[in-house]
Each structure stands twice: as structure tokens, then as C-alpha cells.
Design a protein around this motif. Structure first.
Motif, mmCIF file in Angstrom:
data_model
loop_
_atom_site.group_PDB
_atom_site.id
_atom_site.type_symbol
_atom_site.label_atom_id
_atom_site.label_comp_id
_atom_site.label_asym_id
_atom_site.label_seq_id
_atom_site.Cartn_x
_atom_site.Cartn_y
_atom_site.Cartn_z
ATOM 1 N N LYS A 29 0.839 -1.202 0.000
ATOM 2 C CA LYS A 29 0.000 0.000 0.000
ATOM 3 C C LYS A 29 0.877 1.256 0.000
ATOM 4 O O LYS A 29 0.603 2.219 -0.717
ATOM 5 N N ALA A 30 1.951 1.243 0.773
ATOM 6 C CA ALA A 30 2.873 2.380 0.818
ATOM 7 C C ALA A 30 3.527 2.589 -0.551
ATOM 8 O O ALA A 30 3.703 3.723 -0.996
ATOM 9 N N PHE A 31 3.876 1.498 -1.221
ATOM 10 C CA PHE A 31 4.490 1.578 -2.547
ATOM 11 C C PHE A 31 3.541 2.267 -3.536
ATOM 12 O O PHE A 31 3.953 3.134 -4.309
ATOM 13 N N ILE A 32 2.269 1.905 -3.498
ATOM 14 C CA ILE A 32 1.262 2.526 -4.375
ATOM 15 C C ILE A 32 1.136 4.020 -4.046
ATOM 16 O O ILE A 32 1.110 4.866 -4.938
ATOM 17 N N LEU A 33 1.073 4.360 -2.747
ATOM 18 C CA LEU A 33 0.957 5.759 -2.338
ATOM 19 C C LEU A 33 2.178 6.575 -2.764
ATOM 20 O O LEU A 33 2.058 7.718 -3.187
ATOM 21 N N GLN A 34 3.384 5.979 -2.665
ATOM 22 C CA GLN A 34 4.596 6.679 -3.099
ATOM 23 C C GLN A 34 4.529 6.988 -4.587
ATOM 24 O O GLN A 34 4.925 8.066 -5.020
ATOM 25 N N GLY A 35 4.033 6.045 -5.359
ATOM 26 C CA GLY A 35 3.868 6.276 -6.797
ATOM 27 C C GLY A 35 2.913 7.418 -7.070
ATOM 28 O O GLY A 35 3.168 8.267 -7.941
ATOM 29 N N LEU A 36 1.817 7.467 -6.319
ATOM 30 C CA LEU A 36 0.856 8.559 -6.494
ATOM 31 C C LEU A 36 1.466 9.901 -6.093
ATOM 32 O O LEU A 36 1.179 10.932 -6.702
ATOM 33 N N MET A 37 2.331 9.899 -5.070
ATOM 34 C CA MET A 37 3.013 11.136 -4.676
ATOM 35 C C MET A 37 3.916 11.639 -5.792
ATOM 36 O O MET A 37 3.984 12.830 -6.063
ATOM 37 N N LYS A 38 4.601 10.711 -6.449
ATOM 38 C CA LYS A 38 5.545 11.095 -7.500
ATOM 39 C C LYS A 38 4.852 11.711 -8.707
ATOM 40 O O LYS A 38 5.454 12.494 -9.431
ATOM 41 N N VAL A 39 3.581 11.360 -8.922
ATOM 42 C CA VAL A 39 2.862 11.933 -10.066
ATOM 43 C C VAL A 39 2.052 13.166 -9.680
ATOM 44 O O VAL A 39 1.310 13.699 -10.479
ATOM 45 N N GLY A 40 2.195 13.630 -8.428
ATOM 46 C CA GLY A 40 1.595 14.898 -8.060
ATOM 47 C C GLY A 40 0.442 14.855 -7.078
ATOM 48 O O GLY A 40 -0.113 15.889 -6.733
ATOM 49 N N PHE A 41 0.039 13.688 -6.630
ATOM 50 C CA PHE A 41 -0.999 13.605 -5.609
ATOM 51 C C PHE A 41 -0.372 13.850 -4.234
ATOM 52 O O PHE A 41 0.837 13.777 -4.073
ATOM 53 N N SER A 99 10.228 11.176 1.530
ATOM 54 C CA SER A 99 10.228 12.630 1.339
ATOM 55 C C SER A 99 10.554 13.355 2.640
ATOM 56 O O SER A 99 11.224 14.388 2.625
ATOM 57 N N LEU A 100 10.105 12.823 3.782
ATOM 58 C CA LEU A 100 10.471 13.416 5.072
ATOM 59 C C LEU A 100 11.976 13.349 5.292
ATOM 60 O O LEU A 100 12.589 14.307 5.768
ATOM 61 N N ASN A 101 12.567 12.208 4.957
ATOM 62 C CA ASN A 101 14.010 12.051 5.133
ATOM 63 C C ASN A 101 14.783 13.023 4.240
ATOM 64 O O ASN A 101 15.745 13.655 4.679
ATOM 65 N N THR A 102 14.334 13.174 2.989
ATOM 66 C CA THR A 102 14.988 14.109 2.070
ATOM 67 C C THR A 102 14.878 15.533 2.601
ATOM 68 O O THR A 102 15.851 16.301 2.578
ATOM 69 N N MET A 103 13.683 15.906 3.101
ATOM 70 C CA MET A 103 13.491 17.236 3.664
ATOM 71 C C MET A 103 14.383 17.423 4.894
ATOM 72 O O MET A 103 15.023 18.462 5.051
ATOM 73 N N TYR A 104 14.444 16.400 5.745
ATOM 74 C CA TYR A 104 15.295 16.484 6.933
ATOM 75 C C TYR A 104 16.755 16.719 6.544
ATOM 76 O O TYR A 104 17.435 17.578 7.116
ATOM 77 N N LEU A 105 17.259 15.972 5.560
ATOM 78 C CA LEU A 105 18.644 16.130 5.125
ATOM 79 C C LEU A 105 18.901 17.540 4.577
ATOM 80 O O LEU A 105 19.990 18.091 4.760
ATOM 81 N N ASP A 177 3.924 14.737 0.018
ATOM 82 C CA ASP A 177 5.268 14.723 -0.545
ATOM 83 C C ASP A 177 5.977 15.998 -0.103
ATOM 84 O O ASP A 177 5.723 17.072 -0.647
ATOM 85 N N TYR A 178 6.840 15.892 0.887
ATOM 86 C CA TYR A 178 7.519 17.061 1.441
ATOM 87 C C TYR A 178 8.772 17.450 0.661
ATOM 88 O O TYR A 178 9.545 18.282 1.116
ATOM 89 N N THR A 179 8.964 16.876 -0.527
ATOM 90 C CA THR A 179 10.048 17.316 -1.406
ATOM 91 C C THR A 179 9.511 18.215 -2.500
ATOM 92 O O THR A 179 10.255 18.626 -3.387
ATOM 93 N N ASP A 180 8.242 18.551 -2.444
ATOM 94 C CA ASP A 180 7.605 19.430 -3.412
ATOM 95 C C ASP A 180 8.239 20.822 -3.334
ATOM 96 O O ASP A 180 8.404 21.374 -2.243
ATOM 97 N N ASP A 181 8.612 21.394 -4.463
ATOM 98 C CA ASP A 181 9.279 22.702 -4.490
ATOM 99 C C ASP A 181 8.427 23.794 -3.851
ATOM 100 O O ASP A 181 8.964 24.697 -3.192
#
Length: 193
Positions: A29-41, A99-105, A177-181
Motif C-alpha cells: 500500500k505504501a508503494f502505491i501511495l509513493q507512486g501517487l506522490m511522485k505523479v503529483g498527488f 520525502s520526510l528524510n529528504t526534507m530532513y537532510l 510529498d515534502y520534497t515538493d518545491d
């Protein structure tokens, strides 16, 4: 005589199995949600930072880290505090973790920002093992006491952003998605004000 195995029947079986896997497997389920985040949801909350700040001050939260050190959010006035409430068994929480980890870094060395992830299960062994297994560098805390209902209704993930004045700048339930510009622009605006 009618054929039992047809392309249509095989496709129905495959789709049914996939639906069952997604329903009962948090990682799928997380994998599906990550895919949806990558396309803008699942965009995070982004407000105009030029507008007046909300009047409601955030209540003080006491948090403890794995070493037993306690921090209070009130002691960090003057910093933007990003708080994410999550659990290791929560598919939307798992989906937003990269995305949280990327934002944290991106912000971890900025003294004007404090990023806090709170394991609502209060199980450091489980949360630290999860973060290590995934290669995340996020700091994890537990709450000392209960979190006020106006901040947390029990739905995870929940994200709360407290501005430098101690006011609640944003509150969001659900994955994002907390890596959104646009989110980075929003957070940078809070930091600069």
C-alpha cells in the motif's frame, strides 16, 4: 465446450490477487501511495507566508529522544518546528517517509528549523529498527503525556508546523510529498520571517 482459462479470467485473477495484496500488506500500500506522490498527488499544506499568522499558539509539547533527553517545543521559540506523527505499521506514514528524510537532510544543519518525527506507538526499538532498515536519518521522539486533541485527532500521519512565534502555521492529516518545491518555498518563507 467453454474454455476455463482465458485471458480475461487470468487477468481477473491477477487483478484480484493484487487488490488483496494491497489491502493486507502495508508495504504494498505504501508503494502505491509513493507512486501517487511522485505523479503529483498528496501535496503538503502550502499557504501564502505573506498573510497574517494564525492567532492560535501551539500548546507546549514535551518529547523524549531514544537517549532519554527531554525537549519542550516552547524552549525552541524562534525556530520553525516541523512535527510529524507516524507509526511503523501505517502505510501512508511509510509512503511519505522518503520525502520526510529528504526534507530532513536538506534542513538538518539549519539552526532556524527543528524537524521532529514522533512515533505514536512509543516503541523506540521498533521505530529505530524501521528507520535503520530503510536507511533514514530522521530523528525520532516519543511524546511525554498526551497530545492535545486540537493538534492530533488520532489520524496518522499528522503534520504540524509551528512558526517562529509559536503559532500553528499549518496542520495536515494524511500523507504528503515534502520534497515538493512549493513546500520548500513555503518552509523557507516561514524560516525567513
Amino acid at each position: 465446450m467453454k474454455k476455463l482459462v482465458t485471458w480475461s479470467n487470468a487477468l481477473n485473477v491477477v487483478v484480484t490477487v493484487l487488490i488483496i495484496v494491497v489491502l493486507f500488506n502495508p508495504q504494498a500500500k505504501a508503494f502505491i501511495l509513493q507512486g501517487l506522490m511522485k505523479v503529483g498527488f498528496f501535496k503538503p499544506p502550502v499557504e501564502n507566508t505573506e498573510q497574517a499568522r494564525p492567532a492560535s499558539l501551539a500548546p507546549t509539547l514535551s518529547l523524549v529522544d531514544p537517549e532519554g533527553k527531554t525537549i519542550n517545543t516552547a524552549d525552541h521559540k524562534g525556530r520553525v518546528i516541523f512535527i510529524n506523527l507516524w507509526a511503523t505499521w501505517c502505510p501512508p506514514c511509510i509512503a511519505e517517509m522518503p520525502s520526510l528524510n529528504t526534507m530532513y537532510l536538506r534542513y538538518r544543519d539549519n539552526p532556524k528549523v527543528m524537524i521532529v518525527t514522533v512515533d505514536v506507538d512509543n516503541d523506540f526499538n521498533k521505530s529505530l529498527l524501521f528507520l535503520k532498515r530503510k536507511g533514514y536519518q530522521l530523528p525520532v521522539y516519543h511524546l511525554v503525556g498526551d497530545i492535545p486533541q486540537d493538534l492530533f485527532t488520532g489520524s496518522i500521519p499528522t503534520t504540524i508546523i509551528i512558526d517562529k512565534t509559536g503559532a500553528i502555521a499549518a496542520q495536515h492529516q494524511g500523507a504528503a510529498d515534502y520534497t515538493d518545491d512549493r513546500f520548500y518555498t513555503y518552509l523557507d518563507g516561514l524560516i525567513a520571517n
